[in-house]
Design a protein around this motif. Structure first.
Motif, PDB file in Angstrom:
ATOM      1  N   ARG A   1       0.828  -1.194   0.000  1.00 13.03           N
ATOM      2  CA  ARG A   1       0.000   0.000   0.000  1.00 13.03           C
ATOM      3  C   ARG A   1       0.872   1.258   0.000  1.00 13.03           C
ATOM      4  NH1 ARG A   1      -5.060   0.439   2.111  1.00 13.03           N
ATOM      5  NH2 ARG A   1      -4.271   2.160   3.423  1.00 13.03           N
ATOM      6  N   THR A   2       0.249   2.390  -0.224  1.00 14.67           N
ATOM      7  CA  THR A   2       0.998   3.649  -0.216  1.00 14.67           C
ATOM      8  C   THR A   2       1.554   3.984   1.167  1.00 14.67           C
ATOM      9  OG1 THR A   2      -1.068   4.872   0.136  1.00 14.67           O
ATOM     10  CG2 THR A   2      -0.321   4.602  -2.138  1.00 14.67           C
ATOM     11  N   ASP A   3       0.944   3.412   2.231  1.00 16.28           N
ATOM     12  CA  ASP A   3       1.454   3.655   3.584  1.00 16.28           C
ATOM     13  C   ASP A   3       2.509   2.650   3.999  1.00 16.28           C
ATOM     14  OD1 ASP A   3      -0.068   1.398   3.926  1.00 16.28           O
ATOM     15  OD2 ASP A   3      -1.570   2.318   5.239  1.00 16.28           O
ATOM     16  N   GLY A   4       2.912   1.784   3.040  1.00 19.99           N
ATOM     17  CA  GLY A   4       3.975   0.831   3.317  1.00 19.99           C
ATOM     18  C   GLY A   4       3.513  -0.511   3.833  1.00 19.99           C
ATOM     19  N   VAL A   5       2.241  -0.664   4.130  1.00 22.50           N
ATOM     20  CA  VAL A   5       1.719  -1.929   4.634  1.00 22.50           C
ATOM     21  C   VAL A   5       1.616  -2.943   3.492  1.00 22.50           C
ATOM     22  CG1 VAL A   5      -0.257  -3.078   5.719  1.00 22.50           C
ATOM     23  CG2 VAL A   5       0.443  -0.792   6.478  1.00 22.50           C
ATOM     24  N   VAL A   6       2.139  -4.153   3.730  1.00 25.28           N
ATOM     25  CA  VAL A   6       2.073  -5.218   2.731  1.00 25.28           C
ATOM     26  C   VAL A   6       0.846  -6.064   3.017  1.00 25.28           C
ATOM     27  CG1 VAL A   6       3.221  -7.253   1.772  1.00 25.28           C
ATOM     28  CG2 VAL A   6       4.562  -5.242   2.422  1.00 25.28           C
ATOM     29  N   ILE A   7       0.038  -6.280   1.944  1.00 25.44           N
ATOM     30  CA  ILE A   7      -1.176  -7.081   2.107  1.00 25.44           C
ATOM     31  C   ILE A   7      -1.207  -8.177   1.045  1.00 25.44           C
ATOM     32  CG2 ILE A   7      -2.527  -5.241   3.183  1.00 25.44           C
ATOM     33  CD1 ILE A   7      -3.778  -4.670   0.471  1.00 25.44           C
ATOM     34  N   PRO A   8      -1.725  -9.337   1.417  1.00 25.71           N
ATOM     35  CA  PRO A   8      -1.861 -10.420   0.440  1.00 25.71           C
ATOM     36  C   PRO A   8      -3.158 -10.251  -0.352  1.00 25.71           C
ATOM     37  CG  PRO A   8      -2.541 -11.194   2.598  1.00 25.71           C
ATOM     38  CD  PRO A   8      -2.091  -9.768   2.788  1.00 25.71           C
ATOM     39  N   VAL A   9      -3.099 -10.508  -1.657  1.00 17.90           N
ATOM     40  CA  VAL A   9      -4.290 -10.420  -2.496  1.00 17.90           C
ATOM     41  C   VAL A   9      -4.365 -11.636  -3.402  1.00 17.90           C
ATOM     42  CG1 VAL A   9      -4.338  -7.892  -2.514  1.00 17.90           C
ATOM     43  CG2 VAL A   9      -3.105  -9.119  -4.316  1.00 17.90           C
ATOM     44  N   GLN A  10      -5.580 -11.910  -3.838  1.00 21.67           N
ATOM     45  CA  GLN A  10      -5.809 -12.886  -4.893  1.00 21.67           C
ATOM     46  C   GLN A  10      -6.391 -12.124  -6.065  1.00 21.67           C
ATOM     47  OE1 GLN A  10      -8.507 -16.077  -3.949  1.00 21.67           O
ATOM     48  NE2 GLN A  10      -7.875 -17.320  -5.713  1.00 21.67           N
ATOM     49  N   VAL A  11      -5.838 -12.322  -7.264  1.00 22.57           N
ATOM     50  CA  VAL A  11      -6.283 -11.574  -8.435  1.00 22.57           C
ATOM     51  C   VAL A  11      -6.888 -12.530  -9.457  1.00 22.57           C
ATOM     52  CG1 VAL A  11      -4.003 -11.671  -9.544  1.00 22.57           C
ATOM     53  CG2 VAL A  11      -5.620  -9.903 -10.207  1.00 22.57           C
ATOM     54  N   PHE A  12      -8.012 -12.098 -10.017  1.00 20.19           N
ATOM     55  CA  PHE A  12      -8.702 -12.858 -11.066  1.00 20.19           C
ATOM     56  C   PHE A  12      -8.583 -12.036 -12.354  1.00 20.19           C
ATOM     57  CE2 PHE A  12     -10.512 -13.903  -7.007  1.00 20.19           C
ATOM     58  CZ  PHE A  12     -10.726 -15.265  -7.045  1.00 20.19           C
ATOM     59  N   THR A  13      -7.983 -12.621 -13.373  1.00 21.57           N
ATOM     60  CA  THR A  13      -7.683 -11.896 -14.614  1.00 21.57           C
ATOM     61  C   THR A  13      -8.404 -12.520 -15.791  1.00 21.57           C
ATOM     62  OG1 THR A  13      -5.498 -11.300 -13.783  1.00 21.57           O
ATOM     63  CG2 THR A  13      -5.841 -11.122 -16.142  1.00 21.57           C
ATOM     64  N   HIS A  14      -9.004 -11.663 -16.615  1.00 15.79           N
ATOM     65  CA  HIS A  14      -9.524 -12.147 -17.895  1.00 15.79           C
ATOM     66  C   HIS A  14      -9.548 -10.986 -18.890  1.00 15.79           C
ATOM     67  CE1 HIS A  14     -13.246 -10.608 -16.069  1.00 15.79           C
ATOM     68  NE2 HIS A  14     -13.732 -10.492 -17.296  1.00 15.79           N
ATOM     69  N   THR A  15      -9.660 -11.313 -20.189  1.00 12.21           N
ATOM     70  CA  THR A  15      -9.593 -10.318 -21.260  1.00 12.21           C
ATOM     71  C   THR A  15     -10.995  -9.816 -21.589  1.00 12.21           C
ATOM     72  OG1 THR A  15      -7.641 -11.373 -22.207  1.00 12.21           O
ATOM     73  CG2 THR A  15      -8.858  -9.869 -23.632  1.00 12.21           C
ATOM     74  N   ILE A  16     -11.116  -8.479 -21.725  1.00 10.40           N
ATOM     75  CA  ILE A  16     -12.382  -7.857 -22.090  1.00 10.40           C
ATOM     76  C   ILE A  16     -12.116  -6.880 -23.227  1.00 10.40           C
ATOM     77  CG2 ILE A  16     -13.279  -8.046 -19.748  1.00 10.40           C
ATOM     78  CD1 ILE A  16     -12.745  -4.995 -19.472  1.00 10.40           C
ATOM     79  N   HIS A  17     -13.176  -6.265 -23.752  1.00 11.80           N
ATOM     80  CA  HIS A  17     -13.053  -5.174 -24.708  1.00 11.80           C
ATOM     81  C   HIS A  17     -13.365  -3.871 -23.971  1.00 11.80           C
ATOM     82  CE1 HIS A  17     -12.637  -7.866 -28.123  1.00 11.80           C
ATOM     83  NE2 HIS A  17     -12.381  -6.801 -28.866  1.00 11.80           N
ATOM     84  N   TRP A  18     -12.437  -2.939 -24.052  1.00 11.95           N
ATOM     85  CA  TRP A  18     -12.590  -1.659 -23.363  1.00 11.95           C
ATOM     86  C   TRP A  18     -12.302  -0.539 -24.353  1.00 11.95           C
ATOM     87  CZ3 TRP A  18     -14.480   0.042 -18.870  1.00 11.95           C
ATOM     88  CH2 TRP A  18     -14.123   1.311 -18.416  1.00 11.95           C
TER      89      TRP A  18
END
Length: 332
Positions: A281-298
């Motif tokens: 984070r911008t405050d330096g705190v490290v956090i674990p995340v799970q990311v879901f990725t897929h392709t779209i039209h934008w």
């Protein structure tokens, strides 16, 4: 004998006597020479006339060939103009001198012959006419050819969108304008539908409870929602968009793996559609995340949509559960 005064030849007091037969011979010679001269002149005139006649015939034949070539060229040009899917017209001082069938179809008029002779301003919507007349006056000053999107008024009263090209030409020796128009109404409707769809999608994901980031195929940041700002501690979207493209929120020890996924995806190789890693984070705190990725039209182009799940509470619960199990084992 023929007597001639000497002064005829420059002698003041002398006379000459010329025999009659000699006079006749001289006269005959003179007549012969004159006849030869006349014949020569006549022959020369005949030769000249024959040459001029040959040259004239050649010029006439060349002119006929040129006219035939021009007719053939005009027929080919007219055929190309008629086959063009774009509307084409020529107008002189606003009077339509020529148009093709495609323009009649665009303007919903039954036949090009029902357009020729009419004023171009008839096919301009009322609210655009003053501006069109002003642009026409400017074009008369020999301004360069122009492309622009504009509107046409059809015969049935419908107003359509067109891409229009206009340039100056000479039509039958008179300064005129050539106009090429393409009906883009379907494209404009599709663009409007896409914008509406994008707006609805934006409204949906803006209020989505999970952080979302949309990135271009070149890794440029196209969109983030409020939940994404909250996840990483940013105050505004502009703050995120202003970051360098290479700015990476992923912890250094995770970057090689995540970059490998990105490169494999670009090569068309299979990669996990969801995975876990740590971000800062911008405050330096490290956090674990799970990311879901897929392709779209934008905005009409392929893009990557990433939906993030904050694993902080889950990891904390897992750690607490692990600690409890360890304490339980020690108690036994």
């Amino acid at each position: 004998a023929y007597v001639m005064q000497g002064r005829t030849f420059g002698f003041s007091n002398a006379t000459f006597s010329i025999p009659a037969f000699l006079v006749g011979s001289i006269a005959a010679l003179i007549i012969t020479l004159l006849a030869l001269k006349i014949r020569s002149n006549h022959q020369e005139r005949i030769t000249t006339e024959q040459r001029y006649s040959t040259e004239l015939k050649s010029e006439i034949a060349e002119h006929e060939r040129t006219e035939e070539a021009l007719r053939a060229s005009e027929e080919r040009y007219r055929g190309l103009v008629e086959m063009s899917p774009d509307g084409i017209l020529v107008h002189t001082d606003g009077t339509i001198m020529f148009c093709n069938s495609a323009l009649a179809k665009i303007l919903r008029v039954d036949g090009a012959e029902n357009i020729v002779g009419r004023q171009t301003i008839e096919f301009i919507p009322e609210h655009d006419r003053a501006a069109v007349l002003e642009r026409r006056r400017e074009a008369a000053l020999h301004l360069p050819a122009t492309f622009r999107e504009t509107n046409y008024l059809c015969a049935d009263g419908a107003i359509i969108d067109v891409d229009r090209y206009i340039t100056q030409i000479s039509w039958q020796g008179t300064p005129s304008f050539l106009v090429v128009a393409r009906d883009i109404s379907d494209r404009k409707r599709a663009e409007a539908a896409e914008r509406n769809s994008e707006q609805r999608f934006r409204e949906l994901i803006e209020n989505f409870p999970f952080p979302i980031q949309i990135m271009g195929m070149d890794s440029s940041r196209e969109y983030v929602n409020q939940a994404f700002l909250d996840l990483l501690g940013f105050r505004s979207k502009d703050e995120v968009y202003a970051l360098p493209q290479v700015a990476n929120f992923v912890e250094p020890y995770e970057r090689e793996r995540i970059e490998g996924y990105r490169l494999a995806r670009e090569r068309g190789e299979p990669v996990p559609s969801n995975y876990e890693y740590d971000v800062r984070r911008t405050d330096g705190v490290v956090i674990p995340v799970q990311v879901f990725t897929h392709t779209i039209h934008w905005r009409g182009k392929p893009a990557h949509q990433r939906v993030y799940l904050d694993l902080t509470e889950r990891k904390r619960a897992e750690n607490a559960l692990g600690s409890s199990e360890q304490e339980l084992l020690k108690a036994q």
